[in-house]
Design a protein around this motif. Sequence first.
Motif: not given
Length: 166
Positions: A154-166
Amino acid sequence: MNTEELKKIQEPLKEKYRNQPETAIITLKAEGKIGDGISCKVATGKALVEAGLHPATGGNGALACSGDMLLEALVACAGVTLNAVTTAIGLEINDAVIKAEGDLDFRGTLGVSKEVNVGFQSIRLNFKIDSNATPEELQTLQKLAERYCVVYQTLVKGVPVATTFQ
């Protein structure tokens, strides 16, 4: 656990995932609640950890640092993966110590410099293995441990991270 016991446990899972790939997709979850001062209480699998500011950003060092927790997760995953791989391939190791260290430039974190990235600039993962394994076997072990360690990949390749604020 030996090689045969591990295969006996994992083979039905592997077969299930081959035949029903959708069953292999599992969502892991973590949850935290902000605490007193500048802190966040995070429930882990076995305990409640309270994280706060690192001393380099104004913390007093009494609370866990999330950067340290990231490195600890990497070490834990790498250690479990190393153990599973050695068991799976029948390689004997007497002992192993896994260490991770990462470099941060807190000018980015504190907004002192927009040219400095926020986050780790580099991470080093070191395995000190006591074994009678040959250099070739250790090279294979390294390759497999890197390949199958979830946190490392995960660290080496990176992944999309989505955030939401409610």
